[in-house]
Design an enzyme around this catalytic site. Sequence first.
Site, PDB file in Angstrom:
ATOM      1  N   LYS A  71      37.198  40.235  55.828  1.00 45.05           N
ATOM      2  CA  LYS A  71      36.708  40.338  54.504  1.00 45.05           C
ATOM      3  C   LYS A  71      38.032  39.531  53.220  1.00 45.05           C
ATOM      4  O   LYS A  71      37.457  38.376  53.356  1.00 45.05           O
ATOM      5  CB  LYS A  71      36.771  42.176  53.917  1.00 45.05           C
ATOM      6  N   GLN A 115      38.878  50.323  51.842  1.00 43.53           N
ATOM      7  CA  GLN A 115      38.075  50.771  53.286  1.00 43.53           C
ATOM      8  C   GLN A 115      38.025  51.696  53.525  1.00 43.53           C
ATOM      9  O   GLN A 115      38.930  52.958  53.362  1.00 43.53           O
ATOM     10  CB  GLN A 115      39.074  49.661  54.702  1.00 43.53           C
ATOM     11  N   ASP A 138      31.696  47.005  46.066  1.00 51.34           N
ATOM     12  CA  ASP A 138      30.434  47.871  46.969  1.00 51.34           C
ATOM     13  C   ASP A 138      29.673  48.828  46.539  1.00 51.34           C
ATOM     14  O   ASP A 138      29.270  48.515  47.207  1.00 51.34           O
ATOM     15  CB  ASP A 138      32.268  48.900  47.479  1.00 51.34           C
TER      16      ASP A 138
END
Length: 310
Positions: A71, A115, A138
Amino acid sequence: MRKVNSSLKINPEFGIIGGMKMIDGKKLAENLRAEIAAKVAVLKETRNITPGLAVILVGENPASVSYVTAKEKACKEAGMNSIEIRLEESTTEEELIKRIHDLNKDDAVHGILVQLPLPRHISEKAVIEAIAPGKDVDGFTPVNIGRMMIGEECFIPCTPHGIIKLIEFSGMDIAGKHAVVIGRSNIVGKPIAALLARKETNATVTVCHTGTPDIGVYTRQADIVVVAAGRPNTLRADMLKPGAVVIDVGVNRIPDPSKPKGYRLVGDADTEECAQVASAITPVPGGVGPMTITMLLWNTLQAAERKQAK
Ligand code: NAP
């Protein structure tokens, strides 16, 4: 690997892997990332704004380390600022939430990603809810999910958003089709079912899970099958209607001493077998994964543009 039949008429948008018709997620991701990078360059030039993505990793779970690294790399390649925050496994929930609150206030940070999974002593729910909805790239906060459900401006969760793009890329017109989703997690199954059923997408959707006695009864009627169960071989060829499009979300590590890392990745579908019946299928790796990261970049760009517009 079987020999590629060179006389096969190939849709230029597909890759051919082992003679099978694959939806090339890497290629689609590359195209979209170039478009995102061009928009980032315009934002920098015209507004002096560089989108910034803060990626928080707690602990050293090897899969999480590799996801986070990918990412951050993609973020830099798109011309964005990558703010890399690595915290000890022993970090407390309070400390982590404090870091998120600081990032919420930081004008150089447009998107915040934590994460998952987090160490057991930290509540994922509390941490996700600490992220300001305007920076929740997200798309996991209840505010964003609620907005998505009622069709308001939001950040669409990255994996489901990438799946929609992959189905469109396959050439399948989603409207009027029957889509079966296997799995009902908050990050994949539920949001992709909701997105497919939206009026602008207009599919008829069935959701299967461990409580579904015979999943094949549903998948054999499906034009589109999205499998997100986290179990290899959940989808077999005899469960498919000929011509269906299959999106395989699963990422499963299978021990394999012949591989340098000691394992190989497989999806939730038996790819080779399903490709004989499906009109197109995503490979694992190289299907959904690259698109998830791409839609994260897209959401970060959107966050920066929306902030600028305000
Ligand atoms: P999850 O939270 O474990 O949820 C799995 C879902 O599948 C659950 O709803 C479960 O049903 C259902 N399920 C499990 N086994 C099943 C079976 N044999 N038959 C029918 N349904 C079954 O997983 P997730 O987070 O959604 O992720 C799913 C997979 O996608 C994982 O392999 C994950 O690594 C992968 N993934 C990939 C990406 C990417 O970017 N490539 C992103 C996210 C996830 P119940 O609700 O009844 O338990």
